[in-house]
Design an enzyme around this catalytic site. Structure first.
Site, PDB file in Angstrom:
ATOM      1  N   HIS A 159      -3.062  -5.125   8.421  1.00  0.00           N
ATOM      2  CA  HIS A 159      -2.049  -4.098   8.150  1.00  0.00           C
ATOM      3  C   HIS A 159      -1.753  -3.354   9.452  1.00  0.00           C
ATOM      4  O   HIS A 159      -1.876  -2.144   9.556  1.00  0.00           O
ATOM      5  CB  HIS A 159      -2.530  -3.140   7.053  1.00  0.00           C
TER       6      HIS A 159
ATOM      7  N   GLY B  68      -0.370  -9.508  -3.627  1.00  0.00           N
ATOM      8  CA  GLY B  68      -1.655 -10.183  -3.707  1.00  0.00           C
ATOM      9  C   GLY B  68      -1.501 -11.509  -4.413  1.00  0.00           C
ATOM     10  O   GLY B  68      -0.402 -11.886  -4.837  1.00  0.00           O
TER      11      GLY B  68
ATOM     12  N   ASP C 156      -2.791 -19.643  -1.042  1.00  0.00           N
ATOM     13  CA  ASP C 156      -2.072 -19.899  -2.296  1.00  0.00           C
ATOM     14  C   ASP C 156      -0.751 -20.630  -2.080  1.00  0.00           C
ATOM     15  O   ASP C 156      -0.026 -20.904  -3.037  1.00  0.00           O
ATOM     16  CB  ASP C 156      -1.838 -18.597  -3.064  1.00  0.00           C
TER      17      ASP C 156
ATOM     18  N   ASP D 295      -7.596 -12.317  -2.096  1.00  0.00           N
ATOM     19  CA  ASP D 295      -6.805 -11.080  -2.215  1.00  0.00           C
ATOM     20  C   ASP D 295      -6.210 -10.995  -3.626  1.00  0.00           C
ATOM     21  O   ASP D 295      -5.081 -10.559  -3.824  1.00  0.00           O
ATOM     22  CB  ASP D 295      -5.698 -11.036  -1.154  1.00  0.00           C
TER      23      ASP D 295
ATOM     24  N   HIS E 104       0.827  -1.204   0.000  1.00  0.00           N
ATOM     25  CA  HIS E 104       0.000   0.000   0.000  1.00  0.00           C
ATOM     26  C   HIS E 104       0.866   1.260   0.000  1.00  0.00           C
ATOM     27  O   HIS E 104       1.969   1.273   0.555  1.00  0.00           O
ATOM     28  CB  HIS E 104      -0.909   0.021   1.232  1.00  0.00           C
TER      29      HIS E 104
ATOM     30  N   ARG F 216       7.825 -14.051  23.137  1.00  0.00           N
ATOM     31  CA  ARG F 216       7.768 -13.061  24.220  1.00  0.00           C
ATOM     32  C   ARG F 216       6.934 -11.837  23.836  1.00  0.00           C
ATOM     33  O   ARG F 216       6.700 -10.967  24.673  1.00  0.00           O
ATOM     34  CB  ARG F 216       9.187 -12.622  24.607  1.00  0.00           C
TER      35      ARG F 216
ATOM     36  N   ALA G  42       1.487  -8.562   6.419  1.00  0.00           N
ATOM     37  CA  ALA G  42       1.353  -7.142   6.746  1.00  0.00           C
ATOM     38  C   ALA G  42       0.882  -6.946   8.193  1.00  0.00           C
ATOM     39  O   ALA G  42       0.007  -6.132   8.479  1.00  0.00           O
ATOM     40  CB  ALA G  42       0.417  -6.435   5.780  1.00  0.00           C
TER      41      ALA G  42
END
Length: 370
Positions: A183, A298, A236, A262, A132, A215, A208
């Site tokens: 994201h 994607g 995929d 996606d 993005h 931890r 993302a």
């Protein structure tokens, strides 16, 4: 009245020998002693489609979205969410308008139904942008008000650690929009807090987002241990290794997972093709779409490809894969008329042969020409 016989996928994830009689909706389901070798599944529902077959959602007209619907239907996907990515707000509003126009124009008795829009951004972490652009915003003020006003919005992917995120989650939930965590650089407590505030899904788990650490459990552990939010994965074999998909399946089982592609405009095209995704050029490389430098942008699979991978490489029974790819997406959207093969539901069905090859697609009882 038309009828099909085969081993049908049920809502509990099992397969049973049955004969389905149907018109636009399923009229009856009766036990069959000799169902033949076919499998009958509910039509697949994809909650994250950025584009397909050389058409990109961000630049698509309503007519383009209708063409994507036709292409997806012939892959076995009978419902989908066009997905807008982080962009200037005016560009997102333009997509919303196109989606709304396409919803009215597409005949969902002949093609894959457009179920609304998925907005992936702009309320995402600057540390977890993926492919993005750096146009991320905080979910408050005018940007939030404008996104809340989107008429076709059904799902929004957000980072819950951003200023104002919990309040925004509550407002989206009040508007009937599903909030999905993604994201994001959220820690474990922030992610769990977002679920408590109403988030219902995690977008493309592991991708993302803050990685798992023993931890610093982070958002991944929250996804694997939170029963009231679905975990969406890209099946995929590239975005998530099949071995890790097996871990997710063991932790959440079929009732807690959702498959999404996606997929991008490169899906359904030859590998040499190059197209734009936002501000970057992408190409098919190593089984997925990538910009120069190799970051994943994607997938290029169909939903049925994902079902096959889950069955063949993750050892998920076919009936349970149907729950992940059909029933759960319908549940998260609150759709009571599709997603399972039950009397009274829409006759959205796919027929697979013994090798899971696609033999037939029915949309509201009408068989499509493949």
């Amino acid at each position: 009245m038309p009828a099909l016989s085969g081993r049908i996928a049920t809502a509990d994830g099992s397969l049973r020998a049955a004969r389905i009689s149907f018109g636009e909706r399923i009229e009856s389901i009766e036990a069959a002693s000799d169902p033949g070798g076919d499998f009958i599944l509910p039509g697949l529902i994809d909650l994250q489609v950025n584009g397909s077959h050389d058409l990109d959602v961000m630049s698509a007209s309503a007519g383009d979205l209708a063409l994507i619907s036709d292409a997806l239907a012939r892959e076995g996907t009978t419902g989908w969410l066009p997905t807008a990515v982080t962009s200037p707000l005016a560009a997102i509003e333009r997509v919303d308008s196109a989606v709304g126009e396409a919803q009215s124009a597409v005949d969902d008795h002949k093609s894959s139904a457009i179920l609304g829009m998925h907005l992936e951004g702009p309320f995402i972490s600057p540390r977890r942008l993926g492919a993005h652009p750096r146009l991320n915003l905080e979910p408050c003020g005018e940007p939030l008000d404008r996104m809340l006003a989107l008429k076709s919005l059904r799902v929004i992917t957000m980072a819950p650690e951003l200023v104002g995120a919990l309040e925004a989650i509550a407002r989206f939930r009040q508007r009937g929009v599903v909030v999905s965590i993604g994201h994001t650089d959220a820690d474990f407590d922030s992610a769990r807090g977002a679920c408590s505030a109403g988030a219902r899904m995690f977008t493309h788990l592991f991708n993302a987002m803050r990685p798992l650490n023993h931890r610093d459990p982070g958002v991944v552990t929250a996804a694997l241990t939170t029963d009231d939010a679905f975990v969406a994965v890209i099946p995929d074999g590239v975005h998530v290794h099949p071995g890790v998909l097996r871990i997710i399946y063991k932790a959440r089982e079929s009732r807690g997972m959702i498959l999404t592609t996606d997929k991008l405009s490169l899906a359904g095209m030859n590998p040499p093709a190059v197209r734009r995704f936002g501000s970057v050029e992408i190409r098919i490389e190593g089984g997925a779409a990538r910009p120069a430098g190799g970051t994943l942008a994607g997938s290029v699979i169909s939903m049925l490809d994902g079902v096959r991978l889950m069955v063949e490489q993750v050892d998920v029974p076919l009936g349970e894969a149907a729950v992940i790819a059909s029933t759960n997406p319908a549940l998260v959207l609150g759709l009571g008329d599709r997603g399972t093969l039950e009397t009274g539901r829409r006759a959205d069905m796919i027929v697979l042969g013994r090798a899971l090859e696609l033999k037939s697609v029915f949309v509201a009882g009408r068989e499509l020409r493949l």
